[in-house]
Motif scaffolding. Structure first.
Motif, mmCIF file in Angstrom:
data_model
loop_
_atom_site.group_PDB
_atom_site.id
_atom_site.type_symbol
_atom_site.label_atom_id
_atom_site.label_comp_id
_atom_site.label_asym_id
_atom_site.label_seq_id
_atom_site.Cartn_x
_atom_site.Cartn_y
_atom_site.Cartn_z
ATOM 1 N N ALA A 73 -20.235 26.401 -29.743
ATOM 2 C CA ALA A 73 -20.339 25.824 -28.399
ATOM 3 C C ALA A 73 -21.768 25.387 -28.108
ATOM 4 N N GLN A 74 -22.740 26.223 -28.505
ATOM 5 C CA GLN A 74 -24.155 25.909 -28.299
ATOM 6 C C GLN A 74 -24.548 24.614 -29.000
ATOM 7 N N PHE A 75 -24.124 24.471 -30.255
ATOM 8 C CA PHE A 75 -24.564 23.333 -31.056
ATOM 9 C C PHE A 75 -23.638 22.114 -30.969
ATOM 10 N N ILE A 76 -22.561 22.208 -30.182
ATOM 11 C CA ILE A 76 -21.691 21.042 -29.982
ATOM 12 C C ILE A 76 -21.804 20.510 -28.562
ATOM 13 N N ILE A 77 -21.685 21.392 -27.573
ATOM 14 C CA ILE A 77 -21.615 20.946 -26.180
ATOM 15 C C ILE A 77 -22.905 20.282 -25.720
ATOM 16 N N MET A 78 -24.036 20.963 -25.858
ATOM 17 C CA MET A 78 -25.284 20.410 -25.317
ATOM 18 C C MET A 78 -25.771 19.165 -26.062
ATOM 19 N N PRO A 79 -25.715 19.120 -27.415
ATOM 20 C CA PRO A 79 -26.103 17.879 -28.099
ATOM 21 C C PRO A 79 -25.189 16.700 -27.740
ATOM 22 N N ALA A 80 -23.858 16.943 -27.741
ATOM 23 C CA ALA A 80 -22.920 15.857 -27.425
ATOM 24 C C ALA A 80 -23.091 15.382 -25.989
ATOM 25 N N LEU A 81 -23.284 16.322 -25.080
ATOM 26 C CA LEU A 81 -23.491 15.979 -23.674
ATOM 27 C C LEU A 81 -24.778 15.183 -23.484
ATOM 28 N N ALA A 82 -25.840 15.565 -24.195
ATOM 29 C CA ALA A 82 -27.110 14.842 -24.115
ATOM 30 C C ALA A 82 -26.928 13.396 -24.579
ATOM 31 N N TRP A 83 -26.263 13.220 -25.717
ATOM 32 C CA TRP A 83 -26.030 11.867 -26.255
ATOM 33 C C TRP A 83 -25.216 11.033 -25.273
ATOM 34 N N LEU A 84 -24.180 11.631 -24.689
ATOM 35 C CA LEU A 84 -23.320 10.916 -23.754
ATOM 36 C C LEU A 84 -24.082 10.487 -22.506
ATOM 37 N N LEU A 85 -24.911 11.374 -21.969
ATOM 38 C CA LEU A 85 -25.706 11.038 -20.783
ATOM 39 C C LEU A 85 -26.689 9.903 -21.089
ATOM 40 N N CYS A 86 -27.294 9.951 -22.267
ATOM 41 C CA CYS A 86 -28.237 8.886 -22.649
ATOM 42 C C CYS A 86 -27.534 7.542 -22.739
ATOM 43 N N LYS A 87 -26.316 7.545 -23.262
ATOM 44 C CA LYS A 87 -25.541 6.312 -23.370
ATOM 45 C C LYS A 87 -25.103 5.798 -22.000
ATOM 46 N N LEU A 88 -24.527 6.683 -21.204
ATOM 47 C CA LEU A 88 -23.994 6.282 -19.901
ATOM 48 C C LEU A 88 -25.088 5.785 -18.961
ATOM 49 N N LEU A 89 -26.271 6.397 -19.043
ATOM 50 C CA LEU A 89 -27.367 6.044 -18.132
ATOM 51 C C LEU A 89 -28.340 5.044 -18.749
ATOM 52 N N SER A 90 -28.078 4.605 -19.979
ATOM 53 C CA SER A 90 -28.941 3.633 -20.675
ATOM 54 C C SER A 90 -30.411 4.026 -20.586
ATOM 55 N N LEU A 91 -30.714 5.238 -20.996
ATOM 56 C CA LEU A 91 -32.078 5.754 -20.875
ATOM 57 C C LEU A 91 -33.022 5.063 -21.855
ATOM 58 N N PRO A 92 -34.293 4.890 -21.457
ATOM 59 C CA PRO A 92 -35.303 4.365 -22.396
ATOM 60 C C PRO A 92 -35.401 5.252 -23.634
ATOM 61 N N ALA A 93 -35.846 4.663 -24.741
ATOM 62 C CA ALA A 93 -35.797 5.338 -26.043
ATOM 63 C C ALA A 93 -36.484 6.705 -26.047
ATOM 64 N N GLU A 94 -37.727 6.775 -25.561
ATOM 65 C CA GLU A 94 -38.463 8.046 -25.637
ATOM 66 C C GLU A 94 -37.820 9.132 -24.778
ATOM 67 N N ILE A 95 -37.317 8.738 -23.616
ATOM 68 C CA ILE A 95 -36.649 9.712 -22.745
ATOM 69 C C ILE A 95 -35.333 10.161 -23.375
ATOM 70 N N ALA A 96 -34.592 9.201 -23.940
ATOM 71 C CA ALA A 96 -33.316 9.534 -24.584
ATOM 72 C C ALA A 96 -33.522 10.528 -25.721
ATOM 73 N N VAL A 97 -34.515 10.281 -26.556
ATOM 74 C CA VAL A 97 -34.795 11.193 -27.666
ATOM 75 C C VAL A 97 -35.179 12.570 -27.135
ATOM 76 N N GLY A 98 -35.961 12.599 -26.056
ATOM 77 C CA GLY A 98 -36.357 13.877 -25.468
ATOM 78 C C GLY A 98 -35.176 14.664 -24.929
ATOM 79 N N VAL A 99 -34.225 13.968 -24.303
ATOM 80 C CA VAL A 99 -33.030 14.633 -23.761
ATOM 81 C C VAL A 99 -32.173 15.164 -24.906
ATOM 82 N N ILE A 100 -31.980 14.351 -25.940
ATOM 83 C CA ILE A 100 -31.189 14.786 -27.092
ATOM 84 C C ILE A 100 -31.865 15.954 -27.794
ATOM 85 N N LEU A 101 -33.189 15.892 -27.890
ATOM 86 C CA LEU A 101 -33.933 16.940 -28.579
ATOM 87 C C LEU A 101 -33.732 18.298 -27.914
#
Length: 315
Positions: free
Chosen positions: A76-104
């Motif tokens: 759950a730790q390694f699936i939910i938060m990474p997948a959720l981060a990627w989805l939020l970055c896509k849905l909100l069209s975040l700038p590259a550096e911010i998107a990488v930071g959220v996914i990280l």
């Protein structure tokens, strides 16, 4: 020494206040905190060394006693938060550096603060500590692999460089802490008593350094990043609880899974972002550290009022 131990406990109990206070100070007085940027990696190593001092064999016996529950928590730790981060970055069209930071920050293991919050929430502390320990030990391989898989479309990601960084920042200090604990035995207890003070000072310094280094970018994009952080943390806490419900876990373990999933090792996220990307990429981790140390105690208070069934926690 008693005064130092009392101070350590006080600072540990008021963790969120210090993180928030120094984040604000670093934003308005960045020049005073910029020298701390050189200490981000050593400070994280100090925190992980402290974790090694406190790890015990019982923390891993839980894995053998209830392997399925621990495995569910780790997945759950390694699936939910990474997948959720990627989805939020896509849905909100975040700038590259911010998107990488959220996914990280989403790909990092759970933080030790989750164990304290689980205890306060009347959750299953043994399960919480086991999940934190296992995800932390798996982090050198799993975290860089997930970041490479999910963040490469925004910025180049080097798996090998991140793997080596996490080995140096996380695994080696933990091993050193375990060795020192083994060698010193009971004499290490005094050091453990002041660990909350050391951990709080280290996390506060890391957050202040990141905020100071990115002050201008935070002023420009801080509200957007904060909104993403709040969504990421809040939805993660909710999905963690839901995952526990779907797998038929008792209430105490649902609380545990919620807190374990939603609270990340944001210090590791900030250190990795600063070392491999940019100060801006470290901002989501810094703001996550501020926010989850506010949301965690609030949610734990709600969970505590829900109570628990003592018979259920042994399942």
């Amino acid at each position: 020494m008693r005064a130092l131990i009392a101070l350590s406990r006080f600072v540990g109990n008021t963790f969120a206040l210090w993180v928030l206070l120094f984040a604000v100070l670093a934003f308005f007085l960045p020049s005073g905190f910029l020298p701390l940027t050189a200490w981000i990696v050593p400070l994280l190593g100090l925190i992980m060394f402290g974790m090694g001092l406190t790890l015990k064999g019982e923390d891993f016996r839980e894995v053998a006693r209830r392997p399925l529950r621990v495995a569910i928590g780790v997945l759950a730790q390694f699936i939910i938060m990474p997948a959720l981060a990627w989805l939020l970055c896509k849905l909100l069209s975040l700038p590259a550096e911010i998107a990488v930071g959220v996914i990280l920050v989403g790909c990092c293991p759970g933080g030790t603060a989750s164990n304290v919050m689980t205890w306060f929430a009347r959750g299953d502390v043994a399960l919480s500590v086991s999940i934190t320990a296992v995800t932390t030990l798996l982090a050198p391989v799993v975290t860089p692999a997930l970041i490479w898989l999910l963040a490469s479309e925004w910025l180049p990601v080097s798996f090998s460089a991140m793997f080596l960084s996490i080995l140096k920042m996380v695994l080696l200090p933990i091993i050193l802490g375990l060795v020192v604990q083994r060698l010193l035995g009971e004499r290490v207890k005094l050091a453990v008593e002041v660990l909350p003070l050391i951990s709080v000072v280290s996390i506060v310094a890391i957050v202040a350094a990141v905020v100071a280094a990115s002050q201008a970018k935070i002023a420009e994009s801080g509200l957007l990043i904060m909104a993403v952080v709040i969504l990421h943390n809040g939805i993660g806490l909710g999905l963690g609880y839901l995952a526990g419900h779907l797998f038929g876990m008792p209430l105490a373990q649902r609380k545990t899974l919620s807190i374990e999933v939603g609270m990340q090792n944001s210090g590791l996220g900030a250190a990795l972002a600063s070392a491999h990307f940019s100060p801006l990429a470290a901002v989501p981790s810094a703001l996550f550290s501020v926010w989850h140390n506010l949301s965690g105690p609030l949610l734990a208070t709600v969970y505590r009022r829900m109570g628990q069934d003592p018979a259920e926690t042994s399942k």
